[in-house]
Design an enzyme around this catalytic site. Sequence first.
Site, mmCIF file in Angstrom:
data_model
loop_
_atom_site.group_PDB
_atom_site.id
_atom_site.type_symbol
_atom_site.label_atom_id
_atom_site.label_comp_id
_atom_site.label_asym_id
_atom_site.label_seq_id
_atom_site.Cartn_x
_atom_site.Cartn_y
_atom_site.Cartn_z
ATOM 1 C CB CYS A 264 -0.965 -0.053 1.179
ATOM 2 S SG CYS A 264 -2.316 1.141 1.068
ATOM 3 C CG HIS A 348 -4.193 -3.908 2.273
ATOM 4 N ND1 HIS A 348 -3.530 -3.586 3.439
ATOM 5 C CD2 HIS A 348 -4.467 -2.722 1.677
ATOM 6 C CE1 HIS A 348 -3.415 -2.271 3.544
ATOM 7 N NE2 HIS A 348 -3.985 -1.725 2.484
ATOM 8 C CD GLU A 350 -3.186 -6.765 4.887
ATOM 9 O OE1 GLU A 350 -3.946 -5.801 5.029
ATOM 10 O OE2 GLU A 350 -2.364 -6.838 3.941
#
Length: 371
Positions: A264, A348, A350
């Site tokens: 990001c 992202h 995750e």
Amino acid sequence: MRKTAILALEDGSYFVGYSFGAEGETGGELVFNTSMTGYQEILTDPSYKGQIVVMTYTQIGNYGVNDEDIESKSVQVNGFVVKEAFFRYSNWRAKKSLDEYLKENNVVGIYGIDTRALVKKIREKGSMKGVISTVEKDPKKLVQKARELPDISEQNLVEEVSAKDIYYWNQGDYDPRRGFLYRENEKPLVAVIDFGVKFNILRRLVSEGAKVVVVPPENAKEAIEKINPDAIFLSNGPGDPERVISGIRLTREYMEKKPIMGICLGCQIIGLALGGKTYKLKFGHHGGNHPVKDLRTGKIEITAQNHNFAIDPESLPEDVEVTHLNLLDNTVEGIKHKHLPIFAVQYHPENSPGPHDSYYLFKEFVKMAQG
């Protein structure tokens, strides 16, 4: 009795709805998120600092709020806008309602407005500043307040959300039956530069076998020289990447010395450090369903995203390649240095909330850190 709330935008338009969460007045840049679930993770994501989040999905709050699904120590959004807010909830992990949670964190919310019309306005005109108020009833005054708000690019938001001290993190993934799994990893040691890091990024690194130390961006060079990590990770965070001078300088200092990965804001910082340029997107990417193509394999990943800026591919030097593209607007979603152990993605991997398609990136980074 429901209390009236007003959302006023800098373009002169306004929406009248009802108050939930804290009463009062708040302002920020309006962005919309297309995720159907995961509002607790969204609310606590530091990348949303300075912004008012509009949820496109109509029913928000029906599974309540729990103690586990948080991405930072507090709610980060400036305000929250939904079509239908649920004050009663049902979920075995829930501890309180969304309304109670927002009140505890002093976050002003509004519901009962035409969020579809609002999102179409943002999509067509771009992100704009707005004010939510339960105290001021004159829309014209609120419009003027919205116009007077500082632009998000003018604010040093990273300073507000980043860590102030170095700390170690050993909490891994969450198991519904056993809770969070803790691991005492020894190697490789990864220094996470905290521009507003999400907890689940730290959990993913731990779960892949890394020993994680979180480092504040200010004075990070001194900390890295002291702890001598095997690799450096640049986290997500809010605001304009060009304002994060410390992160750009740090990346340039270590890009030939240590493996580096960014997510990001970290991706944008790496792009700038390598000689590229960034620009602000019209309304950003916010949601859990963005298709991204890995140009190296041809595979499509469904990704979670939350960013307002992107890397200009034409500005990148020859020794940096674009590895991932967003299939919705063809913006850059990943870059890699051709000769140095440096790579980054704009989305992202995750999740939290979002799909798990891109977990492999953490595995690749930890393997790189192991040498």
